[in-house]
Design an enzyme around this catalytic site. Structure first.
Site, short mmCIF file in Angstrom:
data_model
loop_
_atom_site.label_atom_id
_atom_site.label_comp_id
_atom_site.label_asym_id
_atom_site.label_seq_id
_atom_site.Cartn_x
_atom_site.Cartn_y
_atom_site.Cartn_z
CB CYS A 82 -1.00 -0.06 1.15
SG CYS A 82 -2.40 1.01 0.86
CG HIS A 175 -3.18 -2.88 4.24
ND1 HIS A 175 -2.24 -2.26 5.03
CD2 HIS A 175 -3.75 -1.89 3.50
CE1 HIS A 175 -2.24 -0.95 4.80
NE2 HIS A 175 -3.15 -0.70 3.87
CD GLU A 177 -0.19 -4.85 6.47
OE1 GLU A 177 -0.23 -5.44 5.37
OE2 GLU A 177 -0.50 -3.65 6.60
N1 GLN Z 1 -3.41 6.61 0.84
C1 GLN Z 1 -2.23 6.30 1.59
C2 GLN Z 1 -1.01 7.05 1.07
O1 GLN Z 1 -0.92 7.81 0.27
C3 GLN Z 1 -1.94 4.80 1.57
C4 GLN Z 1 -2.94 4.08 2.43
C5 GLN Z 1 -2.46 2.83 3.08
O2 GLN Z 1 -1.26 2.54 3.16
N2 GLN Z 1 -3.40 2.11 3.60
O3 GLN Z 1 0.01 6.93 1.47
#
Ligand code: GLN
Length: 201
Positions: A82, A175, A177
Site C-alpha cells: 500500500c 494489506h 499483514e
Molecule cells: N493513501 C495512503 C497514502 O498515500 C496509503 C494508504 C495505506 O497505506 N493504507 O500513502
C-alpha cells in the site's frame, strides 16, 4: 534446520507491528528499521502501509532515502504494501509535490486511486500461483497505472495489477499483514532466500 532469515521492517510510521508479527509467524527474525545502522545484518526489507507523504518526510529526515535507493539499485530484496508500494514506485501520480519515492520498482502509481466510494473495500483475488483466492483488504489504496517491461503481474483485480514483482522487489496495493493468511509474506521470504543464496555475505 534452516537458519532463520533476518528481515527488516521499516518502522518510521504505519502498520509495521502487524508486518513484524506476520514475518515472525513465518519463522523469520525481525529487526525494526529506523536508522542506517538498523540495516546491518538484514537480508530483506518490508515497507509497510501507512501514509506515504509522512513516510517520505521521515525517510528524507532520517537520511534513509539515499541509503535505501542505493541498496535497492544493487538488487536488495524489498516488499512494499500500500503506502509502501507508493514509496517503492518510480513515479507517483496525485502525490504531494515534494513527495519522494525510491524508484525500486518500475511502476507508476496513483495515490488513493480507487476513489472515494471505494476508500476501503475487501476483495478475494486470484493469485494464479496459489490454490485458493487471497482475501485482500484495500485501504485508501493506490492504483498501479503503468508497469515497466521487467515487472511481472502476479495478480490483478478488474483490469488493474494489484500484486507485482521485478527480480528483487515485490509490491501490492492491499494489506496482507492485516489478514491471517501468510502466503504473500512467504512469497517475499522465498525471494529473499534466493537472493541470499546467490549473494552470500
Ligand atoms: N493513501 C495512503 C497514502 O498515500 C496509503 C494508504 C495505506 O497505506 N493504507 O500513502
Amino acid at each position: 534446520m534452516k537458519p532463520k532469515l533476518h528481515i527488516g521492517v521499516l518502522a518510521l510510521q504505519g502498520a509495521f507491528v502487524a508486518h513484524a508479527q506476520a514475518l515472525r509467524d513465518c519463522g523469520a527474525e525481525v529487526q525494526l528499521v529506523r536508522t542506517h545502522e538498523d540495516l546491518n545484518g538484514i537480508q530483506g526489507l518490508v515497507i509497510p502501509g501507512g501514509e506515504s507523504t509522512t513516510m517520505s518526510n521521515l525517510l528524507v529526515a532520517s537520511g534513509l532515502s539515499e541509503v535505501l535507493k542505493d541498496i535497492f539499485r544493487h538488487g536488495f530484496p524489498v516488499f512494499g504494501t500500500c503506502a509502501g508500494m507508493i514509496v517503492l514506485a518510480e513515479r507517483i501520480l496525485d502525490g504531494r509535490t515534494d513527495q519522494i519515492s525510491l524508484g525500486a520498482l518500475k511502476i507508476d502509481v496513483r495515490r488513493n486511486g480507487y476513489g472515494r466510494q471505494n476508500d476501503s473495500f475487501e476483495q478475494d483475488i486470484i493469485v494464479p500461483s496459489f490454490d485458493t483466492p487471497f482475501h485482500a483488504l484495500f485501504i485508501r489504496a493506490p492504483v498501479i497505472e503503468a508497469i515497466g517491461p521487467d515487472v511481472e503481474v502476479l495478480a490483478s483485480w478488474g483490469d488493474r495489477p494489484v500484486l507485482v514483482r521485478s527480480a528483487h522487489a515485490l509490491a501490492c496495493s492491499f494489506h496482507p499483514e492485516l489478514v491471517s493468511d501468510l502466503r504473500i509474506h512467504e512469497m517475499f521470504l522465498s525471494i529473499v532466500e534466493n537472493f541470499s543464496v546467490t549473494n552470500p555475505r
